[in-house]
Write an enzyme that holds these catalytic residues in place. Structure first.
Site, PDB file in Angstrom:
ATOM      1  CE  LYS A  69      -0.751   2.238   3.401  1.00 24.11           C
ATOM      2  NZ  LYS A  69      -1.746   2.156   4.456  1.00 24.11           N
ATOM      3  NE  ARG A 113      -3.757   0.587   7.652  1.00 21.10           N
ATOM      4  CZ  ARG A 113      -2.860   1.368   8.211  1.00 21.10           C
ATOM      5  NH1 ARG A 113      -3.125   2.035   9.324  1.00 21.10           N
ATOM      6  NH2 ARG A 113      -1.695   1.521   7.641  1.00 21.10           N
ATOM      7  NE  ARG A 164      -6.277  26.740  10.333  1.00 21.71           N
ATOM      8  CZ  ARG A 164      -5.269  25.879  10.116  1.00 21.71           C
ATOM      9  NH1 ARG A 164      -5.462  24.596  10.349  1.00 21.71           N
ATOM     10  NH2 ARG A 164      -4.100  26.306   9.688  1.00 21.71           N
ATOM     11  N   GLY A 225      -1.887   9.977  15.481  1.00 20.60           N
ATOM     12  CA  GLY A 225      -1.302  10.965  14.589  1.00 20.60           C
ATOM     13  C   GLY A 225       0.204  10.868  14.423  1.00 20.60           C
ATOM     14  CG  ASP A 227       1.715   8.920  10.620  1.00 25.07           C
ATOM     15  OD1 ASP A 227       2.249  10.032  10.770  1.00 25.07           O
ATOM     16  OD2 ASP A 227       0.804   8.707   9.792  1.00 25.07           O
TER      17      ASP A 227
END
Length: 327
Positions: A69, A113, A164, A225, A227
């Protein structure tokens, strides 16, 4: 040779969120039992364009196929009128090695996923009764994470906070309608964290946005987040207070929340309670106390991509979906 091609719309019709969660849970368990082949992640940063590329692959032993992927995240795309994420999956025969299927899904399976992995983590680690769930961030993955979470938990209240306010408000309007539940905009990330029993962080932050002192006992946090190496969402001290569970320890030591906590000297690799697959496989219990803080550090493992791609490939073959490319 003929290669089947699927577009995003076709892919969406071939797999459900419920199937994705079940397949990801099974893939985590197989990873823990050593029943997969999982190479390291290939990451390319395109810093001048605020972009990143991840290539991940995997093979579940005995499966008829293996997958590779490629997923991208270019965070200035919304200002160009484009989605932040994109990508596709290449599915090969595990018998001949030939390319069988190209899933040109604009990154849909990656988003699906990743949300499913968050649901597995919440199901294995969060308390059964959740008064308030909080989502930090208002991007695409914030949407998938909430939809997947609601497959495994039924929080009494849902909050969202983002840097925001306008984005958080837009998220609350859209997702309230989509999930049929009211979603409130918290006045700040701190306010959200202090009120929530389950927290999902979904941002590309590169400095902590969740402070240890804000988190109350009994909270579960899913941090997805962080990664790539410079990203981080949680203050390192928080991991020192928590039962830390990771998707893959070798990966999280280089690019997860664990990476930053170890570098700060707060914990060591030996302090990690488990990989998520060990809990999914029944090798270790998940939550063992109503008051413990649990953290799932998710960096994304390629066997999950392979698992959902296998489902799509099988459904496409059975349903005759897609078109053929002769090569």
């Amino acid at each position: 040779m003929r290669i089947r091609l699927l577009n995003e719309a076709e892919t969406r019709g071939l797999i459900s969120p419920t199937q994705a969660i079940a397949s990801c849970r099974d893939a985590f368990a197989k990873l823990a039992r050593g029943e997969v082949e999982l190479p390291d992640v290939l990451t390319i940063e395109v810093k001048e364009r605020h972009g990143e590329v991840h290539a991940k692959g995997g093979y579940l032993h005995g499966a008829p196929r293996f997958s590779i992927k490629v997923a991208t995240g270019f965070y200035d795309n919304p200002s160009r009128g484009l989605p932040t994420t994109s990508g596709g999956v290449w599915v090969f025969s595990a018998v001949t090695g030939h390319l069988e299927l190209m899933i040109l899904d604009n990154g849909y399976l990656t988003e699906l996923r990743t949300g499913a992995a968050g649901a597995v983590a919440a199901d294995l680690l969060a308390r059964q009764t959740i008064a308030t769930a909080g989502v930090v961030g208002a991007g695409v993955q914030a949407r998938y994470q909430l939809e997947a979470l609601l497959q495994v938990r039924n929080p009494g209240r849902i909050l969202v906070a983002a840097r925001r306010t306008a984005q958080a408000e837009a998220y609350a309007r859209e997702m309230s309608e989509r999930v049929g539940r009211p979603i409130e905009v918290a006045p700040s990330i701190e306010a959200l964290v202090r009120q929530s029993d389950l927290i999902i962080t979904t941002t590309p932050a590169d400095s902590p946005i969740v402070r240890s002192e804000w988190v109350k006992p009994g909270t579960h946090l899913t941090a997805m987040g962080s990664d790539i190496p410079h990203k981080r969402e949680l203050e390192a001290a928080l991991l020192g207070r928590a039962k830390v569970v990771v998707d893959r320890i070798s990966q999280c030591l280089t690019q997860g929340e664990l990476h930053h906590a170890v570098d700060a000297g707060v914990i060591t690799a030996a302090d990690v309670y488990a990989e998520l697959g060990e809990i999914a496989a029944g090798m270790k219990p998940g939550r063992t106390s109503e008051t413990e803080i649990t953290i799932a550090d998710l960096t994304g493992v390629g066997v999950l991509d392979a698992a959902v791609a296998n489902l799509v490939a099988e459904a496409a073959e059975q349903g005759g979906v897609g078109r053929w490319l002769d090569v």
